[in-house]
Design an enzyme around this catalytic site. Sequence first.
Site, PDB file in Angstrom:
ATOM      1  N   HIS A  81       4.202  -3.847   8.369  1.00  0.00           N
ATOM      2  CA  HIS A  81       5.170  -4.537   7.546  1.00  0.00           C
ATOM      3  C   HIS A  81       5.203  -6.014   7.928  1.00  0.00           C
ATOM      4  CE1 HIS A  81       7.745  -0.784   6.330  1.00  0.00           C
ATOM      5  NE2 HIS A  81       6.474  -0.691   5.980  1.00  0.00           N
TER       6      HIS A  81
ATOM      7  N   GLU B   6       7.571  -8.052   8.866  1.00  0.00           N
ATOM      8  CA  GLU B   6       8.304  -8.405  10.077  1.00  0.00           C
ATOM      9  C   GLU B   6       7.481  -8.083  11.325  1.00  0.00           C
ATOM     10  OE1 GLU B   6      11.339  -6.728   7.066  1.00  0.00           O
ATOM     11  OE2 GLU B   6       9.229  -6.456   7.616  1.00  0.00           O
TER      12      GLU B   6
ATOM     13  N   CYS C 123      13.368  -2.691   6.621  1.00  0.00           N
ATOM     14  CA  CYS C 123      13.608  -1.249   6.574  1.00  0.00           C
ATOM     15  C   CYS C 123      14.354  -0.795   7.816  1.00  0.00           C
ATOM     16  CB  CYS C 123      12.285  -0.494   6.432  1.00  0.00           C
ATOM     17  SG  CYS C 123      11.167  -0.677   7.842  1.00  0.00           S
TER      18      CYS C 123
ATOM     19  N   CYS D  67      11.834  -1.815  10.923  1.00  0.00           N
ATOM     20  CA  CYS D  67      11.621  -3.245  11.199  1.00  0.00           C
ATOM     21  C   CYS D  67      12.884  -3.921  11.721  1.00  0.00           C
ATOM     22  CB  CYS D  67      11.137  -3.946   9.926  1.00  0.00           C
ATOM     23  SG  CYS D  67       9.446  -3.513   9.492  1.00  0.00           S
TER      24      CYS D  67
ATOM     25  N   ALA E 259     -14.110  -9.416 -34.010  1.00  0.00           N
ATOM     26  CA  ALA E 259     -15.189 -10.409 -34.060  1.00  0.00           C
ATOM     27  C   ALA E 259     -15.549 -10.691 -35.516  1.00  0.00           C
ATOM     28  CB  ALA E 259     -16.418  -9.911 -33.302  1.00  0.00           C
TER      29      ALA E 259
ATOM     30  N   TRP F  82     -11.566 -16.826 -30.287  1.00  0.00           N
ATOM     31  CA  TRP F  82     -10.232 -16.578 -29.732  1.00  0.00           C
ATOM     32  C   TRP F  82      -9.308 -16.072 -30.829  1.00  0.00           C
ATOM     33  CZ3 TRP F  82      -9.886 -16.029 -24.873  1.00  0.00           C
ATOM     34  CH2 TRP F  82     -10.590 -16.835 -23.976  1.00  0.00           C
TER      35      TRP F  82
END
Length: 208
Positions: free
Chosen positions: A73, A75, A104, A113, A191, A199
């Site tokens: 994690h 931390e 957490c 953590c 197309a 585009w």
Amino acid sequence: MSKKNLVTDPTAAQAPRSGAVLSDDSRWMRVALAAGRRAEGRTGSNPPVGCALVSADSVLLSEGHTGRGGVPHAEAAALDNLRQRDGGFQRLAGGTAFVTLEPCAHHGKTPPCINALVDAGIARLVVALQDPDHRVDGSGLAAAIAAGIAVTTGVCTTEANDQLLPFIYRVQNNKPFCSLKVASSLDGRIALSDKKKRWLTGPAMRRY
């Protein structure tokens, strides 16, 4: 195109837990956000969290982010980086941890953590977002407060919400966050008869 903020009213929801916001809090939280960006797309089911550790005299000591597949994690990564530097945890004593998502407080892929941050001697915890995961959802903040750590929430909430949007959406809606772009002409073609590409969407959608 802006992303929807999934935190309905973060200020109101987190105000009872939140301490004063200091002048440099946004600065250091942006350091944590930058660390979190380096983890995007690599953390599996875990969120791409960032963490910055700052000394009591406002010096950046270490930073870290969620590792590949969610381990370590953020931390833990920041603390590991600090451990390898001169002074180590002694320089962090009385300092502040800035984290983009609430630490957490449960055993999952890693130990909690918040316990590691408490053991490292921080005096203050600044969090951008409270974790909506039911296994956390305020318990990390509560554990910090119980340990005598001053907690401030809601710093850079909008930026953190944008960064953690896929994780938050999945937790709150139980389905993945994704976007689908489909472009075709009014007659259902993609197309022209010469088979050359054209585009069908404008510059704004192509940037998105």
